[in-house]
Design a protein around this motif. Structure first.
Motif, PDB file in Angstrom:
ATOM      1  N   SER A   1       1.239  -0.739   0.069  1.00 46.03           N
ATOM      2  CA  SER A   1      -0.014  -0.384   0.244  1.00 46.03           C
ATOM      3  C   SER A   1       0.805   1.177  -0.167  1.00 46.03           C
ATOM      4  CB  SER A   1      -1.156   0.635   1.371  1.00 46.03           C
ATOM      5  OG  SER A   1      -1.443   1.413   1.468  1.00 46.03           O
ATOM      6  N   PRO A   2       0.018   2.496  -0.789  1.00 47.35           N
ATOM      7  CA  PRO A   2       0.996   3.209  -0.816  1.00 47.35           C
ATOM      8  C   PRO A   2       1.229   4.509   0.085  1.00 47.35           C
ATOM      9  CG  PRO A   2      -0.539   3.561  -2.572  1.00 47.35           C
ATOM     10  CD  PRO A   2      -0.463   2.111  -1.719  1.00 47.35           C
ATOM     11  N   THR A   3      -0.024   4.034   1.264  1.00 52.77           N
ATOM     12  CA  THR A   3      -0.660   5.127   2.289  1.00 52.77           C
ATOM     13  C   THR A   3       0.253   3.824   3.827  1.00 52.77           C
ATOM     14  OG1 THR A   3      -2.589   3.768   2.157  1.00 52.77           O
ATOM     15  CG2 THR A   3      -2.610   5.605   1.245  1.00 52.77           C
ATOM     16  N   GLY A   4       0.468   2.442   3.087  1.00 51.65           N
ATOM     17  CA  GLY A   4       1.494   1.840   4.302  1.00 51.65           C
ATOM     18  C   GLY A   4       0.079   1.365   5.660  1.00 51.65           C
ATOM     19  N   THR A   5      -1.371   1.653   5.198  1.00 50.51           N
ATOM     20  CA  THR A   5      -2.699   1.876   5.960  1.00 50.51           C
ATOM     21  C   THR A   5      -3.241   0.308   5.616  1.00 50.51           C
ATOM     22  OG1 THR A   5      -3.532   3.203   5.054  1.00 50.51           O
ATOM     23  CG2 THR A   5      -2.410   4.416   6.629  1.00 50.51           C
ATOM     24  N   VAL A   6      -4.212   0.462   6.480  1.00 49.26           N
ATOM     25  CA  VAL A   6      -5.238  -1.306   6.026  1.00 49.26           C
ATOM     26  C   VAL A   6      -6.111  -0.633   5.953  1.00 49.26           C
ATOM     27  CG1 VAL A   6      -4.002  -2.979   7.615  1.00 49.26           C
ATOM     28  CG2 VAL A   6      -5.084  -1.678   9.072  1.00 49.26           C
ATOM     29  N   PRO A   7      -7.106  -1.288   5.361  1.00 47.32           N
ATOM     30  CA  PRO A   7      -7.053  -2.288   4.786  1.00 47.32           C
ATOM     31  C   PRO A   7      -6.576  -2.809   3.423  1.00 47.32           C
ATOM     32  CG  PRO A   7      -9.578  -1.705   4.063  1.00 47.32           C
ATOM     33  CD  PRO A   7      -8.820  -0.791   5.471  1.00 47.32           C
ATOM     34  N   VAL A   8      -6.144  -3.958   3.450  1.00 45.95           N
ATOM     35  CA  VAL A   8      -5.254  -4.199   2.186  1.00 45.95           C
ATOM     36  C   VAL A   8      -5.788  -5.316   1.229  1.00 45.95           C
ATOM     37  CG1 VAL A   8      -3.262  -4.600   0.771  1.00 45.95           C
ATOM     38  CG2 VAL A   8      -3.070  -2.522   2.244  1.00 45.95           C
ATOM     39  N   LEU A   9      -6.977  -5.801   0.881  1.00 45.95           N
ATOM     40  CA  LEU A   9      -6.937  -7.298   0.376  1.00 45.95           C
ATOM     41  C   LEU A   9      -6.452  -7.083  -1.095  1.00 45.95           C
ATOM     42  CD1 LEU A   9     -10.733  -8.085  -0.272  1.00 45.95           C
ATOM     43  CD2 LEU A   9      -9.495  -7.982  -2.601  1.00 45.95           C
TER      44      LEU A   9
END
Length: 208
Positions: free
Chosen positions: A45-53
């Motif tokens: 993730s370019p934001t470094g945050t969740v969620p990531v699917l």
């Protein structure tokens, strides 16, 4: 197999679990903790945050896009209504959840989860509760006599708003009796199997 990188009490992650449960989609969870710099999340993730699917080679790191993806991937999905007008209504309410309800509750949640009760800024909490009351009034009007925010069918807006109401309740300011339609909706939401399946294991620093 779908993998979901998530934090259990994050409302953005919670709404994705609700959607997956409603669609009866099997998936595996990779849990993260608040403040953790998870190497895979940072990579994906370019934001470094969740969620990531992660679904095979498909990687999605924005919760609204995840809901759209699940809706289009699974043909039986009713997360987004077919009618353009109804679909726009659901998408607008989903955006309202993220852009208005979340910010309204943020100060209350952050204050209660980061400090012992004797150190709470009670004015900050009261102001946040007032903003949450205003959100409930708006949602009461938007719901009207409908069963769900998507009309007769549980929708992406219901996923998002259910998670926000769940967080509010966990931190001591749930849906109020002054909003009977919203309260009835929330009780219906909590009676569904998806609610039990998706409910967080814990809430950081919440105190009843």
């Amino acid at each position: 197999m779908i993998n979901l990188y998530q934090r259990t009490d994050c409302p953005f992650c919670w709404k994705i679990r609700l959607a997956l449960a409603e669609l009866s989609v099997p998936y595996e969870i990779v849990n993260t903790s608040l403040g953790e710099v998870h190497p895979e999340v940072q990579r994906l993730s370019p934001t470094g945050t969740v969620p990531v699917l992660v679904d095979g080679e498909v990687v999605i790191w924005e919760s609204g896009v995840i809901l759209e993806y699940l809706h289009t991937k699974f043909p039986a999905s009713k997360l987004m209504p077919v009618s353009p007008a109804a679909g726009a209504h659901v998408r607008s309410l989903h955006a309202y959840s993220d852009k208005c309800v979340g910010p309204a509750l943020r100060d209350l949640v952050f204050e209660k989860r980061s400090r012992p009760a004797e150190l709470w800024d009670t004015q900050l909490i009261a102001d946040s509760e007032q903003r949450w009351q205003q959100c409930q009034g708006y949602l009461e009007a938007q719901l009207g006599s409908s069963v769900f925010f998507g009309g007769p069918a549980y929708s992406a807006a219901d996923c998002a708003l259910a998670a926000r109401c769940g967080v509010a309740e966990a931190y001591g300011t749930g849906v109020g009796g002054s909003y009977p339609a919203l309260l009835r909706w929330y009780e219906r939401i909590k009676s569904r199997d998806s609610w039990l399946q998706a409910f967080p294991r814990s809430f950081i620093g919440s105190r009843e």
